[in-house]
Design an enzyme around this catalytic site. Structure first.
Site, PDB file in Angstrom:
ATOM      1  N   GLU A 132       0.829  -1.211   0.000  1.00  0.00           N
ATOM      2  CA  GLU A 132       0.000   0.000   0.000  1.00  0.00           C
ATOM      3  C   GLU A 132       0.863   1.260   0.000  1.00  0.00           C
ATOM      4  OE1 GLU A 132      -2.606  -0.781  -1.123  1.00  0.00           O
ATOM      5  OE2 GLU A 132      -4.219  -0.667   0.316  1.00  0.00           O
ATOM      6  N   THR A 135      -4.912   6.553  -6.083  1.00  0.00           N
ATOM      7  CA  THR A 135      -5.028   6.839  -4.645  1.00  0.00           C
ATOM      8  C   THR A 135      -4.041   7.933  -4.230  1.00  0.00           C
ATOM      9  OG1 THR A 135      -5.759   4.594  -4.236  1.00  0.00           O
ATOM     10  CG2 THR A 135      -4.913   5.791  -2.343  1.00  0.00           C
TER      11      THR A 135
HETATM   12  N1  HSE Z   1      -8.094   4.795   3.021  1.00  0.00           N
HETATM   13  C1  HSE Z   1      -7.487   4.848   1.732  1.00  0.00           C
HETATM   14  C2  HSE Z   1      -7.815   6.182   1.087  1.00  0.00           C
HETATM   15  C3  HSE Z   1      -8.030   3.722   0.895  1.00  0.00           C
HETATM   16  O1  HSE Z   1      -8.989   6.563   1.130  1.00  0.00           O
HETATM   17  O2  HSE Z   1      -6.928   6.839   0.565  1.00  0.00           O
HETATM   18  C4  HSE Z   1      -7.444   3.698  -0.480  1.00  0.00           C
HETATM   19  O3  HSE Z   1      -8.044   2.638  -1.178  1.00  0.00           O
END
Ligand code: HSE
Length: 306
Positions: A128, A181
């Site tokens: 991530e 993201t």
């Molecule tokens: N919590 C993260 C965001 C999830 O909203 O950036 C990304 O999939």
């Protein structure tokens, strides 16, 4: 184990109000991955099907996870991963998380189950971090554990599994556009007003309580995000229209899935969720933008051997 094939599910993170700390797993959408023990040390990646994702381990979310695990264990062999993406990158339903969690789970199997679930979540966050610039586990924890998971803290890691009401279903509309993201995080404000924070944490507490109590109305009232959604929704065509259509068709509430562009709606009962999906679809039908629709129960199992 010399070879294992796994399914790693798609996930909905944030669940409106709970930015970066809550997520749940979907039943059928996800990635399939095959892991093989190979004589040469290191990580080899093969992408099955159409994918322009890098096969260089250091540049691939599954690759960085596998490399870190092998570095820790120092086995006399290496691992080959064959990744079949069932989730498009930049979809908002946890594409990078499915690959990162799948890699953590699969490599652990090849290594002989040497790591705990909590350690697998730690490893998955490396993927991530590569994808979004930040270690967050609100997609990878539910992908690994299944159900709803609360990430109370990332450092030190504290993951709490939350019960899923039996009759809770999700409808997802995934516009076929990509929202990175990394970018969807960059546009967020760095600070919030105390009065907004008070509303937001009231909703988070309400949502968690609603899940425990199987109180669908409380879940619905709590699905409000006054901090992130107003900013990110501008990246998603027809967001207000889809949300309105979902609620009018009977959804408990609706919002952005993860960092978008997918939108989700929670409903009590599958029939309602199907009707809600149909209403969301109607909004996009004449927009000229391609989309996919999913209706799913909450996946209680998480990543699994298939
Ligand atoms: N919590 C993260 C965001 C999830 O909203 O950036 C990304 O999939």
């Amino acid at each position: 184990m010399d070879e294992v094939k796994i399914f790693s599910p798609a996930t909905v993170a944030n669940v409106s109000c709970a930015f970066d700390i809550l997520g749940f797993a979907l039943e059928e959408v996800g990635d399939e991955m095959i892991f093989q023990k190979i004589p040469q040390k290191g990580v080899v990646i093969e992408m099955a099907g159409n994918s322009d994702l890098s096969t260089v381990p250091e540049e691939n979310v599954a690759g960085v996870v596998a490399l870190a695990m092998l570095k820790k264990v120092q086995p006399s062999f290496g691992v080959k991963m064959i990744i079949k993406k069932g989730i498009k990158p930049g979809s908002g339903i946890g594409s990078s998380a499915a690959s990162a969690s799948g890699a953590a789970f699969g490599v652990n199997k090849i290594l002989g189950d040497v790591f705990s679930m909590k350690e697998l979540v730690e490893f998955s966050m490396l993927g991530e971090a590569l994808a979004s610039g930040v270690r967050h586990a609100d997609n990878t924890a539910p992908a690994l554990y299944g159900g709803f998971t609360l990430v109370r803290s990332v450092d030190p890691l504290d993951v709490v599994t939350i019960p899923s009401p039996k009759n809770l279903f999700v409808s997802i509309l995934h516009p076929q556009i990509e929202v990175k993201t990394l970018y969807a995080r960059k546009i967020l404000k760095k600070s919030v007003l105390l009065k907004d924070a008070v509303k937001q944490w009231g909703n988070i507490a309400g949502l968690i309580s609603g899940l425990f109590k199987e109180d669908y109305a409380l879940i619905g009232r709590s699905l409000q995000d006054i901090i992130v959604e107003p900013i990110r929704s501008i990246l998603i065509p027809l967001f207000p229209e889809v949300k309105k259509a979902a609620v009018e068709a009977g959804a408990l509430g609706s919002g952005i899935s993860g960092s978008g562009p997918s939108m989700f709606a929670l409903s009590e009962g599958k029939e309602t969720a199907v009707r809600v999906a149909e209403a969301m679809k109607q909004v996009y039908a004449e927009s000229g933008i391609d989309y996919e629709i999913h209706v799913s129960g909450i996946n209680a199992e998480g990543v699994k051997v298939i």
